[in-house]
Design an enzyme around this catalytic site. Structure first.
Site, PDB file in Angstrom:
ATOM      1  N   CYS A 168      12.832 -22.799  -8.840  1.00  0.00           N
ATOM      2  CA  CYS A 168      13.962 -23.437  -8.158  1.00  0.00           C
ATOM      3  C   CYS A 168      15.156 -22.507  -8.020  1.00  0.00           C
ATOM      4  O   CYS A 168      16.230 -22.929  -7.609  1.00  0.00           O
ATOM      5  CB  CYS A 168      14.379 -24.717  -8.870  1.00  0.00           C
ATOM      6  SG  CYS A 168      14.974 -24.476 -10.551  1.00  0.00           S
ATOM      7  N   TYR A 189       4.686 -24.631  -6.907  1.00  0.00           N
ATOM      8  CA  TYR A 189       5.562 -24.904  -5.774  1.00  0.00           C
ATOM      9  C   TYR A 189       6.831 -24.072  -5.887  1.00  0.00           C
ATOM     10  O   TYR A 189       7.193 -23.601  -6.967  1.00  0.00           O
ATOM     11  CB  TYR A 189       5.923 -26.393  -5.683  1.00  0.00           C
ATOM     12  CG  TYR A 189       6.801 -26.890  -6.815  1.00  0.00           C
ATOM     13  CD1 TYR A 189       8.190 -26.797  -6.752  1.00  0.00           C
ATOM     14  CD2 TYR A 189       6.236 -27.463  -7.960  1.00  0.00           C
ATOM     15  CE1 TYR A 189       8.990 -27.237  -7.793  1.00  0.00           C
ATOM     16  CE2 TYR A 189       7.026 -27.906  -9.003  1.00  0.00           C
ATOM     17  CZ  TYR A 189       8.412 -27.789  -8.912  1.00  0.00           C
ATOM     18  OH  TYR A 189       9.202 -28.215  -9.951  1.00  0.00           O
ATOM     19  N   SER A 207      10.168 -25.505 -14.610  1.00  0.00           N
ATOM     20  CA  SER A 207      10.758 -25.004 -13.369  1.00  0.00           C
ATOM     21  C   SER A 207      11.471 -23.711 -13.713  1.00  0.00           C
ATOM     22  O   SER A 207      12.338 -23.684 -14.588  1.00  0.00           O
ATOM     23  CB  SER A 207      11.743 -26.012 -12.778  1.00  0.00           C
ATOM     24  OG  SER A 207      12.219 -25.539 -11.536  1.00  0.00           O
ATOM     25  N   HIS A 251      29.811 -15.716  -5.593  1.00  0.00           N
ATOM     26  CA  HIS A 251      29.726 -17.182  -5.568  1.00  0.00           C
ATOM     27  C   HIS A 251      29.676 -17.714  -4.139  1.00  0.00           C
ATOM     28  O   HIS A 251      28.835 -18.542  -3.793  1.00  0.00           O
ATOM     29  CB  HIS A 251      30.921 -17.785  -6.321  1.00  0.00           C
ATOM     30  CG  HIS A 251      30.998 -19.268  -6.237  1.00  0.00           C
ATOM     31  ND1 HIS A 251      31.742 -19.921  -5.273  1.00  0.00           N
ATOM     32  CD2 HIS A 251      30.404 -20.229  -6.975  1.00  0.00           C
ATOM     33  CE1 HIS A 251      31.614 -21.222  -5.428  1.00  0.00           C
ATOM     34  NE2 HIS A 251      30.808 -21.436  -6.453  1.00  0.00           N
ATOM     35  N   MET A 279      13.827  11.036  11.072  1.00  0.00           N
ATOM     36  CA  MET A 279      13.426  12.371  10.612  1.00  0.00           C
ATOM     37  C   MET A 279      13.395  13.328  11.796  1.00  0.00           C
ATOM     38  O   MET A 279      13.775  12.975  12.905  1.00  0.00           O
ATOM     39  CB  MET A 279      12.091  12.283   9.875  1.00  0.00           C
ATOM     40  CG  MET A 279      12.214  11.567   8.548  1.00  0.00           C
ATOM     41  SD  MET A 279      10.641  11.414   7.693  1.00  0.00           S
ATOM     42  CE  MET A 279       9.718  10.372   8.805  1.00  0.00           C
ATOM     43  N   ARG A 302       6.634  17.613  15.082  1.00  0.00           N
ATOM     44  CA  ARG A 302       7.220  16.268  15.020  1.00  0.00           C
ATOM     45  C   ARG A 302       6.835  15.582  13.704  1.00  0.00           C
ATOM     46  O   ARG A 302       5.706  15.714  13.225  1.00  0.00           O
ATOM     47  CB  ARG A 302       6.735  15.415  16.196  1.00  0.00           C
ATOM     48  CG  ARG A 302       6.941  16.061  17.539  1.00  0.00           C
ATOM     49  CD  ARG A 302       6.258  15.299  18.655  1.00  0.00           C
ATOM     50  NE  ARG A 302       6.939  14.054  18.970  1.00  0.00           N
ATOM     51  CZ  ARG A 302       6.403  13.074  19.697  1.00  0.00           C
ATOM     52  NH1 ARG A 302       5.154  13.194  20.137  1.00  0.00           N
ATOM     53  NH2 ARG A 302       7.083  11.983  19.950  1.00  0.00           N
ATOM     54  N   LYS A 351       1.986   8.389  13.443  1.00  0.00           N
ATOM     55  CA  LYS A 351       1.914   9.158  14.678  1.00  0.00           C
ATOM     56  C   LYS A 351       0.625   9.971  14.744  1.00  0.00           C
ATOM     57  O   LYS A 351      -0.071   9.987  15.775  1.00  0.00           O
ATOM     58  CB  LYS A 351       3.130  10.069  14.785  1.00  0.00           C
ATOM     59  CG  LYS A 351       3.332  10.709  16.143  1.00  0.00           C
ATOM     60  CD  LYS A 351       4.660  11.462  16.182  1.00  0.00           C
ATOM     61  CE  LYS A 351       5.828  10.508  16.015  1.00  0.00           C
ATOM     62  NZ  LYS A 351       7.138  11.204  16.013  1.00  0.00           N
ATOM     63  N   GLY A 357      13.718   7.966  14.824  1.00  0.00           N
ATOM     64  CA  GLY A 357      14.934   8.757  14.821  1.00  0.00           C
ATOM     65  C   GLY A 357      15.437   9.166  13.454  1.00  0.00           C
ATOM     66  O   GLY A 357      16.464   9.837  13.349  1.00  0.00           O
ATOM     67  N   ARG A 401       1.625   3.580  18.908  1.00  0.00           N
ATOM     68  CA  ARG A 401       1.727   2.858  17.643  1.00  0.00           C
ATOM     69  C   ARG A 401       1.940   1.388  17.971  1.00  0.00           C
ATOM     70  O   ARG A 401       2.323   1.040  19.101  1.00  0.00           O
ATOM     71  CB  ARG A 401       2.894   3.375  16.807  1.00  0.00           C
ATOM     72  CG  ARG A 401       4.247   3.234  17.477  1.00  0.00           C
ATOM     73  CD  ARG A 401       5.338   3.974  16.750  1.00  0.00           C
ATOM     74  NE  ARG A 401       6.588   3.971  17.500  1.00  0.00           N
ATOM     75  CZ  ARG A 401       7.617   4.757  17.256  1.00  0.00           C
ATOM     76  NH1 ARG A 401       7.532   5.656  16.285  1.00  0.00           N
ATOM     77  NH2 ARG A 401       8.712   4.697  17.967  1.00  0.00           N
TER      78      ARG A 401
END
Length: 913
Positions: free
Chosen positions: A864, A884, A796, A466, A121, A110, A41, A119, A350
């Site tokens: 993986c 990957y 992996s 699970h 603080m 502020r 701000k 909203g 902002r």
């Protein structure tokens, strides 16, 4: 010290020799690049001041001052003097003194953190009104009603925010006044309200409302600092991934009044619609009101377009300023403004928050407008945005009955008939019925039911239970931990308070919000999924531009990313879907899923076998079934790599529940009808019983305990590869040995598997190469990666088990047991099973990657575990040199997008250096 005992700017002496720090900046001194120091701000106010916009004068107290206060419980000793100096300059500039009796200067105080926390603080308006200055304010504006309404607002906001008084006490007084006098209170009415409010302050705190304006200011600033650690602010930061260490800035500004009568008002505007991305000014305007009236919703605001009718000149100015801001920030901007008697004041700007759909649409709009390039557009969206666009969404109507809200474990919406066991789920689904599997909690035995169901609901567990893990992997909606619901037995039914849901009744579950509804709620299929499934052509003229934007940015991400993206897929249909979603191969084919259902009996027979010959007979029966499984997957992934993981989970997951079996045997004995097979199986279960099966007989250890098991699986892979090759397709298959802790385990297993591959190739008279690697899922494996790399063709990283074994957490238990308390206490910011723990588990991964590649430069290393599809974790994997990631088919587009963003982040970091 309580808020009511707060002393004005208590100071602490700086350390000897410490360099002075500047804690207060005038709006004219800063700019948007100082957002870390001035907060979002304050940086926005400074930027608008620099652009020559009409910003009320004021100053910003930095985040560093807040951090000092939060660390020490007192202000830095320079702060009081800096505030006094800036306040003196402000008073000189305005020609009025703070709270002076005849013409008072009033201030707003502020909060303004680095990242937007709307909203969360505190804000206090009208600082400086006292019993004396309120008379001067009334004379200045010519309205007793305005002056005492402003005093009323200060008392109410100060009392709640600074003094911690229950808001209801003030609201009851105000409601009573309106009940007596109607909607519009007179000056006399408001005088009475002010007197009542002051009495509330005295009664609740034991002291009068402060009549010294500078004391009001000091206490308000302190309250804003303290609001950084309120419960709601802390919870918001955890949800948004904002660090607790940043602190908030405080912005002190001369008050301007949107509630000053005719020609006054206040509003919020966006340079584009933040919900849809539609171009054009969007927002609300409320005549004769302050900003709190807009955001609180206590009054119905007008569309921003009405300002054009009410005051065309102000509207045109606002349109000009918003256009300048959007081009200046090169993004959607969120603006707060006030009109005071025909004068426009800009109070905040902002970069605005937006929905996922708007994020993609706006990013591509700005590219087409030549404001940003495609790289920047890709930075403006996220994998989280894309994932949201892929979830089916409910549209509950006025007649929808919500039964409860549980844990939103796997996103998406599902409607189906309730079933309480997997066998029924399979049977009803096979008949073409959509079913929702409802259980107290699921186990691996429920996999067939989970596969058959369109959604899963459990009354226990959390996001890492699970049901949650499996459902997310399959892209199925799941709600866990719906504790208000009770699953009853004999007969099976679901109780929600006084409501009973029988098997076959419909319910609707929302895995995005955790809501559970009675009956059918309308569902909208997401067009983005239709696109990835190939049902929408992005070149078609009638395709939604959100889909076009997604297509455009995912394709661009593919052109930028270094990380490969593969799929976790265990069946031919899963593999085919993965290809449609853009997978470059299968990084994890879990063969354990091929041993459930009817094939469980093969595992039982292996356990009960009394000789090598019996075991070999069972394995011989399994061979063609396994071979057919791999043929389906290799066919679907033609030419793409498929990494087959040999059997991994503990044996108990394939065997019947011991208690159930023991009861059955006891009943049979009592009836004189003993089943010898059950007796032998019960004895085997007792023999194999483990205290902690996840750390027992599983993974590579099964290969030693059941000779020939891994050889059979490898033979099936090799024979399937040759079979698919004869169909004219090129197969790239790999064998992955799970749960290796020592290089000796891998070397011994590798020798056996190499021999099997050679035997199959020789019998077919063909050459066959099947790389053999291992999963790094134990800390010891990561720490000895330099040794294991010499015997592995690839690694992996199984991050699920690596997280579990590093933390000592059982992922099926910890979330419901103590994760909520850990999250509340700040021990954890998020579940390490959802987003990778970079400090602990991440360090092990770095060791495995660095030392593995140092020993074996051509070693391919993938991920993986479930983290392979997590947007935040993907950036870490890119940074440490992973080759990957592999994830469920439904998360592949997310991984593709985020891998591209990760590459851009690395490039930006390099450019900045």
């Amino acid at each position: 010290m309580t808020r009511t005992e707060s002393a004005p700017f208590t100071t602490v002496t700086a350390l000897p020799g410490a360099s002075p720090i500047k804690y207060v900046y005038d709006f004219a001194e800063g700019n948007r690049d100082l957002a870390d120091l001035l907060g979002g701000k304050g940086a926005g106010l400074a930027e608008m001041s620099g652009l020559g916009f009409p910003v009320p004068p004021g100053f910003t107290i930095t985040t560093e001052a807040c951090r000092y206060y939060l660390r020490h419980g007192a202000d830095p000793d320079e702060l009081a003097g800096e505030i006094a100096a800036h306040l003196n300059r402000l008073e000189t500039h305005m020609g009025r003194g703070l709270g002076q009796s005849d013409d008072p200067l009033l201030l707003s105080v502020r909060s303004g953190a680095r990242y937007s926390m709307p909203g969360m603080m505190e804000t206090v308006l009208d600082i400086g009104i006292t019993d004396r200055s309120v008379q001067g304010l009334a004379a200045q504006v010519g309205s007793e009603e305005f002056a005492f309404d402003s005093y009323r607002r200060l008392l109410q906001m100060f009392g709640r925010t600074v003094l911690g008084i229950n808001e209801r006490l003030f609201a009851d007084v105000l409601d009573a006044a309106h009940a007596r006098s109607g909607a519009n209170l007179s000056g006399a009415d408001l005088r009475e309200v002010v007197l009542a409010f002051k009495q509330i302050v005295l009664d609740e705190t034991g002291r009068e409302f402060p009549q010294e304006p500078r004391e009001q200011l000091q206490m308000a600033i302190r309250a804003v600092f303290e609001s950084w650690h309120t419960e709601r602010a802390t919870l918001y930061r955890r949800r948004e991934g904002i660090s607790d260490d940043l602190g908030t800035a405080v912005n002190v500004m001369a008050m301007v009044f949107g509630n000053a009568g005719a020609g006054s008002g206040t509003g919020v505007a966006f340079t584009r619609n933040p919900a849809s991305g539609q171009t054009g000014l969007y927002g609300d305007y409320l005549p004769d009101a302050q900003g709190e009236d807009v955001v609180s919703g206590t009054r119905n605001a007008l569309p921003i377009s009405e300002l054009k009718v009410l005051d065309p000149s102000v509207y045109d100015q606002l349109l000009h300023y918003t256009d300048v801001l959007e081009h200046h920030y090169r993004d959607l901007c969120d603006i707060e403004f006030t009109v005071e008697r025909g004068k426009l004041w800009m109070l905040q700007t902002r970069v605005g928050k937006r929905t996922p759909a708007a994020a993609f649409r706006i990013a591509c709009q700005l590219v087409d407008e030549q404001v940003i390039d495609l790289d920047e557009a890709l930075r403006r969206v996220s994998g989280h945005d894309l994932a949201h666009l892929m979830f089916p969404q409910f549209k509950p109507g006025p007649g929808s009955v919500r039964l409860t809200t549980g844990v939103n474990a796997s996103p998406g919406a599902a409607v189906g008939t309730v079933v309480f066991d997997s066998a029924t789920a399979v049977r009803r689904a096979a008949a073409g019925e959509d079913v929702i599997l409802v259980r107290r909690e699921t186990t691996p035995d429920d996999l067939s039911g989970i596969v058959a169901a369109v959604g899963i609901l459990t009354t226990r567990g959390g996001k890492t239970a699970h049901a949650a893990v499996v459902a997310r992997g399959m892209g199925k909606p799941c709600v866990c931990g719906a504790e208000e619901l009770i699953v009853e037995e004999n007969p099976s039914r679901l109780r929600a308070g006084e409501t009973l849901i029988e098997e076959g009744q419909e319910i609707s579950i929302d895995g995005t919000t955790g809501a559970v509804y009675l009956g059918r709620v309308a569902v909208e299929p997401p067009p983005v999924v239709d696109y990835f499934e190939g049902r929408l052509d992005p070149a078609a003229t009638d395709v939604d531009d959100v889909v076009l934007s997604v297509h455009r940015l995912v394709v661009h991400a593919d052109s930028r990313r270094r990380l490969g993206v593969r799929a976790n897929a265990d069946t031919g249909p899963d593999a085919a879907r993965a290809r449609r979603y853009g997978a470059e191969g299968v990084g994890l084919c879990r063969t354990e899923h091929m041993f459930l259902g009817e094939r469980r009996t093969f595992v039982e027979r292996l356990v009960l076998a009394n000789s090598k010959a019996e075991q070999n007979s069972v394995l011989a029966e399994l061979l063609p079934l396994q071979r057919a499984d791999f043929v389906d997957i290799f066919t679907a992934m033609d030419e793409a790599t498929v990494t087959v993981r040999l059997l991994d989970p503990p044996l108990h997951e394939f065997l019947p529940d011991r208690t159930t079996l023991a009861v059955r045997v006891a009943l049979a004995r009592a009836a004189g009808e003993v089943d010898e097979y059950d007796v032998q199986l019960l004895a085997a279960l007792d023999r194999l019983r483990e205290v902690n099966p996840m750390l027992g007989l599983r993974g590579v250890r099964l290969g030693f305990a059941i000779p020939g098991l891994f050889a059979m699986q490898t033979r099936a892979v090799a024979e399937a590869a040759l079979e698919v090759r004869r169909l004219g397709m090129h197969v790239r298959a790999e064998i992955m040995v799970p749960l290796v802790a020592t290089v000796a385990e891998l070397e011994i297993t590798r020798r056996e598997l190499v021999g099997v591959i050679a035997e199959v190739a020789a019998a077919a008279g063909e050459r066959l190469e099947l790389p053999i690697g291992t999963m790094i899922e134990l800390p010891r494996a990561a720490l000895t990666a330099h040794e294991i790399a010499n015997s592995a063709d690839f690694f992996s990283l199984g991050t699920n088990d690596l997280t579990q074994t590093t933390w000592g957490f059982s992922r099926d238990d910890v979330e419901s047991a103590f994760f909520p308390e850990y999250l509340r206490a700040g021990v954890l910011d998020s579940s390490p099973f959802e987003t990778l723990d970079r400090v602990g588990v991440g360090r092990l991964i770095r060791i495995a990657v660095d030392e593995g590649k140092q020993e074996h430069p051509l070693l391919q290393i993938g991920v993986c575990g479930e983290h392979g599809g997590d947007p935040d974790s993907i950036h870490f994997f890119h940074d440490v040199g992973i080759d990957y990631v592999s994830c469920s088919p439904f998360r592949i587009p997310v991984a593709r997008l985020e891998a591209g963003r990760a590459a851009l982040s690395t490039a930006s970091a390099s450019d900045s250096r």
